[in-house]
Design an enzyme around this catalytic site. Structure first.
Site, PDB file in Angstrom:
ATOM      1  N   ALA A   1       0.830  -1.205   0.000  1.00  0.00           N
ATOM      2  CA  ALA A   1       0.000   0.000   0.000  1.00  0.00           C
ATOM      3  C   ALA A   1       0.870   1.263   0.000  1.00  0.00           C
ATOM      4  CB  ALA A   1      -0.917   0.000   1.213  1.00  0.00           C
ATOM      5  N   GLU A   2       1.998   1.190   0.722  1.00  0.00           N
ATOM      6  CA  GLU A   2       2.919   2.333   0.760  1.00  0.00           C
ATOM      7  C   GLU A   2       3.527   2.563  -0.612  1.00  0.00           C
ATOM      8  OE1 GLU A   2       3.767   4.574   3.193  1.00  0.00           O
ATOM      9  OE2 GLU A   2       1.953   3.694   4.057  1.00  0.00           O
ATOM     10  N   TYR A   3       3.901   1.441  -1.236  1.00  0.00           N
ATOM     11  CA  TYR A   3       4.465   1.521  -2.582  1.00  0.00           C
ATOM     12  C   TYR A   3       3.464   2.220  -3.501  1.00  0.00           C
ATOM     13  CZ  TYR A   3       6.525   0.139  -7.032  1.00  0.00           C
ATOM     14  OH  TYR A   3       7.080   0.169  -8.286  1.00  0.00           O
ATOM     15  N   ASP A   4       2.214   1.758  -3.425  1.00  0.00           N
ATOM     16  CA  ASP A   4       1.181   2.317  -4.301  1.00  0.00           C
ATOM     17  C   ASP A   4       1.009   3.817  -4.079  1.00  0.00           C
ATOM     18  OD1 ASP A   4       0.843  -0.169  -5.300  1.00  0.00           O
ATOM     19  OD2 ASP A   4      -0.962  -0.637  -4.135  1.00  0.00           O
TER      20      ASP A   4
ATOM     21  N   LEU B   1      20.809 -25.797 -24.791  1.00  0.00           N
ATOM     22  CA  LEU B   1      21.711 -26.539 -23.917  1.00  0.00           C
ATOM     23  C   LEU B   1      21.632 -28.027 -24.233  1.00  0.00           C
ATOM     24  CD1 LEU B   1      20.794 -24.879 -20.507  1.00  0.00           C
ATOM     25  CD2 LEU B   1      23.036 -24.759 -21.616  1.00  0.00           C
TER      26      LEU B   1
ATOM     27  N   GLU C   1      23.661 -23.731 -11.529  1.00  0.00           N
ATOM     28  CA  GLU C   1      22.462 -22.914 -11.295  1.00  0.00           C
ATOM     29  C   GLU C   1      21.221 -23.735 -11.620  1.00  0.00           C
ATOM     30  OE1 GLU C   1      23.052 -20.323 -15.412  1.00  0.00           O
ATOM     31  OE2 GLU C   1      24.009 -19.679 -13.557  1.00  0.00           O
TER      32      GLU C   1
ATOM     33  N   LYS D   1      17.728 -24.742 -13.702  1.00  0.00           N
ATOM     34  CA  LYS D   1      17.165 -24.637 -15.040  1.00  0.00           C
ATOM     35  C   LYS D   1      15.721 -24.182 -14.880  1.00  0.00           C
ATOM     36  CE  LYS D   1      17.002 -26.515 -19.612  1.00  0.00           C
ATOM     37  NZ  LYS D   1      15.747 -25.853 -19.936  1.00  0.00           N
TER      38      LYS D   1
ATOM     39  N   ASP E   1      12.016 -22.933 -15.605  1.00  0.00           N
ATOM     40  CA  ASP E   1      11.046 -23.368 -16.589  1.00  0.00           C
ATOM     41  C   ASP E   1      10.210 -22.165 -17.028  1.00  0.00           C
ATOM     42  OD1 ASP E   1       9.871 -25.105 -18.249  1.00  0.00           O
ATOM     43  OD2 ASP E   1       8.777 -26.234 -16.721  1.00  0.00           O
TER      44      ASP E   1
ATOM     45  N   TYR F   1      21.126 -15.352 -16.475  1.00  0.00           N
ATOM     46  CA  TYR F   1      22.075 -16.467 -16.467  1.00  0.00           C
ATOM     47  C   TYR F   1      23.102 -16.395 -17.585  1.00  0.00           C
ATOM     48  CZ  TYR F   1      18.521 -18.305 -19.688  1.00  0.00           C
ATOM     49  OH  TYR F   1      17.619 -18.457 -20.701  1.00  0.00           O
TER      50      TYR F   1
ATOM     51  N   LYS G   1      18.452 -32.730 -16.310  1.00  0.00           N
ATOM     52  CA  LYS G   1      17.004 -32.620 -16.149  1.00  0.00           C
ATOM     53  C   LYS G   1      16.494 -33.500 -15.011  1.00  0.00           C
ATOM     54  CE  LYS G   1      15.302 -30.265 -19.710  1.00  0.00           C
ATOM     55  NZ  LYS G   1      14.700 -30.948 -20.750  1.00  0.00           N
TER      56      LYS G   1
ATOM     57  N   CYS H   1     -25.439 -44.736  -8.008  1.00  0.00           N
ATOM     58  CA  CYS H   1     -24.116 -45.133  -7.523  1.00  0.00           C
ATOM     59  C   CYS H   1     -23.679 -46.406  -8.249  1.00  0.00           C
ATOM     60  CB  CYS H   1     -24.172 -45.378  -6.017  1.00  0.00           C
ATOM     61  SG  CYS H   1     -22.656 -46.108  -5.357  1.00  0.00           S
TER      62      CYS H   1
ATOM     63  N   CYS I   1     -23.676 -49.371  -5.388  1.00  0.00           N
ATOM     64  CA  CYS I   1     -24.862 -49.893  -4.704  1.00  0.00           C
ATOM     65  C   CYS I   1     -26.169 -49.532  -5.407  1.00  0.00           C
ATOM     66  CB  CYS I   1     -24.903 -49.416  -3.260  1.00  0.00           C
ATOM     67  SG  CYS I   1     -25.314 -47.671  -3.094  1.00  0.00           S
TER      68      CYS I   1
ATOM     69  N   CYS J   1     -23.238 -40.457  -3.236  1.00  0.00           N
ATOM     70  CA  CYS J   1     -24.129 -41.612  -3.220  1.00  0.00           C
ATOM     71  C   CYS J   1     -24.992 -41.482  -1.973  1.00  0.00           C
ATOM     72  CB  CYS J   1     -23.294 -42.890  -3.158  1.00  0.00           C
ATOM     73  SG  CYS J   1     -24.234 -44.303  -2.562  1.00  0.00           S
TER      74      CYS J   1
ATOM     75  N   CYS K   1     -24.260 -48.953   0.902  1.00  0.00           N
ATOM     76  CA  CYS K   1     -23.179 -48.861  -0.083  1.00  0.00           C
ATOM     77  C   CYS K   1     -21.873 -49.464   0.432  1.00  0.00           C
ATOM     78  CB  CYS K   1     -22.950 -47.397  -0.457  1.00  0.00           C
ATOM     79  SG  CYS K   1     -21.748 -47.213  -1.781  1.00  0.00           S
TER      80      CYS K   1
HETATM   81  S1  IVH Z   1      22.056 -20.982 -20.469  1.00  0.00           S
HETATM   82  C1  IVH Z   1      24.554 -20.976 -23.817  1.00  0.00           C
HETATM   83  N1  IVH Z   1      21.068 -21.246 -18.067  1.00  0.00           N
HETATM   84  O1  IVH Z   1      17.114 -23.488 -21.203  1.00  0.00           O
HETATM   85  C2  IVH Z   1      23.388 -21.578 -23.216  1.00  0.00           C
HETATM   86  N2  IVH Z   1      19.639 -21.582 -19.929  1.00  0.00           N
HETATM   87  O2  IVH Z   1      17.873 -25.432 -23.294  1.00  0.00           O
HETATM   88  C3  IVH Z   1      22.253 -20.640 -23.086  1.00  0.00           C
HETATM   89  N3  IVH Z   1      17.329 -22.108 -19.302  1.00  0.00           N
HETATM   90  O3  IVH Z   1      16.697 -21.406 -23.961  1.00  0.00           O
HETATM   91  C4  IVH Z   1      21.292 -21.004 -22.039  1.00  0.00           C
HETATM   92  N4  IVH Z   1      17.619 -21.980 -17.128  1.00  0.00           N
HETATM   93  O4  IVH Z   1      15.464 -20.790 -21.836  1.00  0.00           O
HETATM   94  C5  IVH Z   1      20.835 -21.311 -19.389  1.00  0.00           C
HETATM   95  N5  IVH Z   1      20.320 -21.399 -15.870  1.00  0.00           N
HETATM   96  C6  IVH Z   1      20.075 -21.454 -17.193  1.00  0.00           C
HETATM   97  C7  IVH Z   1      18.811 -21.746 -17.703  1.00  0.00           C
HETATM   98  C8  IVH Z   1      18.631 -21.816 -19.087  1.00  0.00           C
HETATM   99  C9  IVH Z   1      16.757 -22.199 -18.092  1.00  0.00           C
HETATM  100  C10 IVH Z   1      16.634 -22.337 -20.580  1.00  0.00           C
HETATM  101  C11 IVH Z   1      16.777 -21.229 -21.575  1.00  0.00           C
HETATM  102  C12 IVH Z   1      17.336 -21.850 -22.809  1.00  0.00           C
HETATM  103  C13 IVH Z   1      17.092 -23.301 -22.596  1.00  0.00           C
HETATM  104  C14 IVH Z   1      18.179 -24.100 -23.244  1.00  0.00           C
END
Ligand code: IVH
Length: 697
Positions: free
Chosen positions: A44-47, A93, A128, A130, A132, A240, A329, A423, A426, A441, A448
């Site tokens: 609210a403060e931000y707003d 990747l 790091e 991955k 989604d 990344y 993965k 049902c 039964c 049921c 039953c």
């Molecule tokens: S590096 C040179 N790091 O995965 C490689 N990609 O399969 C460039 N992704 O299109 C990607 N987390 O959308 C990298 N920590 C991460 C990632 C990441 C998710 C996705 C990204 C990329 C796809 C590649």
């Protein structure tokens, strides 16, 4: 607008300074919220600050800078997205799925880099998550965000600058006085799970289509031609990688690059590390796997990158992916399969649950053949039909569910689900009360057998009467063969009847009888829970036991009295009343008590007399009928304390079979030792004063 309507006192003509200070404050709060994950002020403060700046800029348009936080609200819809060519392509990747893949990846790298390394040196990797979501490239010129493009095919993407400017996690201006001339930041745009849930709720309320998962929601939001819609969706961003860099030295390692990004005010995920060798990679993978469900966003694996940039360069690329990186993965949590049929299941309360029978599919690490569709409305809302190809999801230990169907794959002869009117078990009519989502049921457990089975399975379950060895299949057999009808019948079972069942040797039959005998000694809370009263879960059962202290009082309670119990609202109260208004249920309670099921009245959780106040107990060894938790619960209910170690202050040691050093210590210190029976007597009667004490009084 008049000066007086602004909250902060500002001298006329100082609007410029005020706008700059508001912009800086809003940026700081955004940074704290989205990058540091540590909100500095309430929303609210931000707003309030935001609206002040907005009003100022409206009054004096010359104050509005392109990096002002007010510019994040989106603009007029675009006719289409422009194509943008990436100066440096956005790659993909290579994937790995097993420990072996990781070991092979590390070996390949060592082999290529072997020249400059001794054979023992482990490679340093930046690890790091991955994410989604979807990949994006941001272009900053002299610190100012000037462009944003999707990955597209890697060479050419779409210009989504207008949308990206609405993403509060992305700075419109980089921090620091000396930004690089050109910096292309690469990373992932995603949606947090809670923002996804909120968005879908809004979509539902507006009668609009829901998104299947956070990834689709993020993609759908970013690929909006109308950036004002994107502005209403909370998107996040994690960096990344890097594209073009001019006017600043390239950091020497990936980890240093990310550290630099942090200093520029860019969001970098905290779940990252530098590790060594395949062993370090696998440890990271397992660490992350263990907390995957708890993360606020979805990931589909982890990513390993050779940390040193000079080594990355030496390794180079294979086809469209860098040789220096690997995506490891997790087993997929979503998969496509076909709905072969939709059947209904009858639960213990008669609830009719539609269940999709699926062509077997491997998802979340197991083969799934059924998935719940929850209820009739849900099937309609998701418009799932027999014959549809659907997305099935199994995350963690959660039961598999059907997320959505794939419209393009719907066959011409797809068949909508029809809720049966009778049902399937039964034949009693299925009824659905107006204000309820669930159809039921109407047979009750008398008619039953599915409800009977469900009720008995619940009665025997671990958190209810805890009848070990009396599993679901055994109960099914007992019901199907008409050996038992009610829970009270369980306690009339004999060795012969049990031994005659399929897959039941005399030994296991005896074990079941022993478990039944043991279960007779219980707590009031467990007993109430075991009855399976609708809307009375474990917590409510405990509250009822604590409040009323004995079964007769619970059965006799009026709605008014029930409403005094913490946790009990009108729906629950009415459910309890109607349960005990049924003579069969009262009869069941009485039969169970007559069969020997017992608990300490008043000791459900609360003994008004607090017989054990001020006494400390230590439990050791295995007691004949009570579990350690039960015993501890009873002691605490009676006002006593349970401690883990024996000292001079210990009042009593409760010892069961195979008690060890604690018993020896108690003997050594001369502390009173109780068996289970003595403990129960003590809880009920309180400590009996010795004659000497009585005299001393
Ligand atoms: S590096 C040179 N790091 O995965 C490689 N990609 O399969 C460039 N992704 O299109 C990607 N987390 O959308 C990298 N920590 C991460 C990632 C990441 C998710 C996705 C990204 C990329 C796809 C590649």
């Amino acid at each position: 607008m008049h000066a007086d309507s602004h909250s902060a006192p500002v001298a006329p003509g100082d609007w410029h300074a005020r706008a700059a200070s508001l912009r800086a404050a809003l940026d700081r709060h955004n940074y704290a919220y989205y990058v540091l994950d540590d909100p500095s002020i309430p929303d609210a403060e931000y707003d309030k600050l935001f609206h002040e700046l907005q009003a100022l800029e409206q009054e004096y348009p010359e104050l509005a800078t392109s990096d002002s936080p007010t510019q994040r609200v989106g603009g007029a819809p675009l006719p289409q997205f422009e194509q943008v060519r990436h100066a440096i392509p956005m790659l993909s990747l290579g994937n790995g799925f097993s420990d072996e893949d990781v070991v092979a990846f590390d070996k390949r790298i060592k082999d290529v880099l072997s020249d400059g390394l001794s054979s023992e040196t482990e490679i340093a990797y930046a690890t790091e998550l991955k994410f989604d979501g979807l990949a994006i490239s941001l272009r900053y010129e002299n610190g100012l965000l000037v462009g944003a493009a999707t990955r597209g095919d890697g060479a050419t993407g779409e210009n989504v600058t207008a949308n990206i400017r609405t993403v509060r996690a992305i700075p419109l201006r980089l921090h620091g006085d000396d930004p690089p001339h050109i910096l292309e930041v690469r990373g992932e745009v995603l949606m947090y799970k809670n923002d996804f849930a909120k968005l879908n709720q809004r979509q539902r309320d507006a009668g609009q289509k829901e998104f299947a998962n956070p990834r689709n929601a993020a993609a759908g939001s970013l690929r909006q031609l109308d950036s004002r819609i994107t502005a209403q969706r909370t998107l996040r961003f994690f960096t990344y990688g890097i594209g073009v860099l001019e006017g600043a030295p390239m950091p020497a390692s990936h980890s240093a690059l990310l550290d630099w990004y942090v200093s520029l005010g860019l969001p970098v995920c905290k779940e990252r590390a530098v590790v060594y060798g395949a062993e370090g990679l696998l440890a990271f993978y397992h660490d992350v796997g263990a907390k995957r469900e708890k993360l606020p966003y979805e990931i589909d694996g982890v990513v390993y990158k050779v940390d040193r940039l000079d080594q990355q360069q030496q390794l180079g690329f294979v086809s469209r992916a860098p040789r220096f990186a690997l995506a490891h993965k997790f087993p997929a949590q979503e998969a496509l399969t076909v709905v072969q049929d939709i059947e209904v299941q009858v639960g213990r309360t008669g609830a009719i649950t539609p269940v999709a029978r699926l062509a077997p599919v491997f998802v979340g690490g197991v083969t799934v053949t059924n998935a719940t569709l929850h209820n009739e409305d849900e099937v309609r809302r998701k418009d799932i039909q027999i014959g549809d190809t659907v997305i099935v999801r199994r995350a963690g230990d959660v039961i598999p569910e059907v997320v959505a169907y794939v419209p393009e794959s719907r066959p011409a002869d797809a068949k909508p689900f029809e809720m049966p009117t009778a049902c399937p078990v039964c034949g009693s009519p299925i009824v659905r009360l107006e204000d309820e989502a669930i159809a039921r049921c109407s047979g009750g457990w008398v008619k039953c057998s599915a409800q009977r089975k469900g009720g008995l399975q619940h009665f025997a379950s671990r958190r209810a009467m805890d009848i070990e060895g009396l599993g679901d299949q055994l109960i099914e057999q007992l019901v199907d063969k008409h050996v038992i009808t009610t829970a009270a019948d369980l306690y009339r079972l004999g060795l012969t009847a049990l031994s005659e069942l399929d897959r039941m040797a005399e030994k296991s039959a005896q074990n079941v009888l022993d478990a039944l005998e043991k279960s007779k000694s219980t707590t009031l809370a467990r007993f109430i829970y075991a009855l399976g009263i609708r809307h009375v879960g474990e917590a409510t059962a405990k509250e009822l036991a604590r409040h009323f202290g004995n079964m007769d009082a619970v059965m006799a309670a009026t709605e008014e009295q029930l409403l005094e119990v913490a946790d009990v609202g009108p729906v629950v109260a009415r459910s309890i009343i109607s349960f005990f208004a049924d003579g069969l249920n009262v009869e069941l309670v009485n039969q169970l008590r007559a069969a020997g099921v017992h608990w300490i009245e008043g000791a459900g959780i609360d003994i008004p007399a607090k017989t054990l106040a001020g006494k400390t107990f230590v439990l050791t060894g295995t007691l004949p009928t009570l579990t350690r938790d039960d015993a501890a619960q009873m002691i605490e209910a009676a006002g006593g304390k349970v401690s883990g170690s024996v000292s001079k202050k210990t009042g009593y040691v409760v010892a069961g079979a195979e008690a060890g050093s604690k018993l020896a210590k108690a003997e050594e210190l001369g502390i009173a030792i109780l068996d289970e029976e003595a403990l129960l007597a003590l809880i009920q009667n309180g400590p009996q004063e010795s004659p000497e004490q009585a005299v001393a009084e």
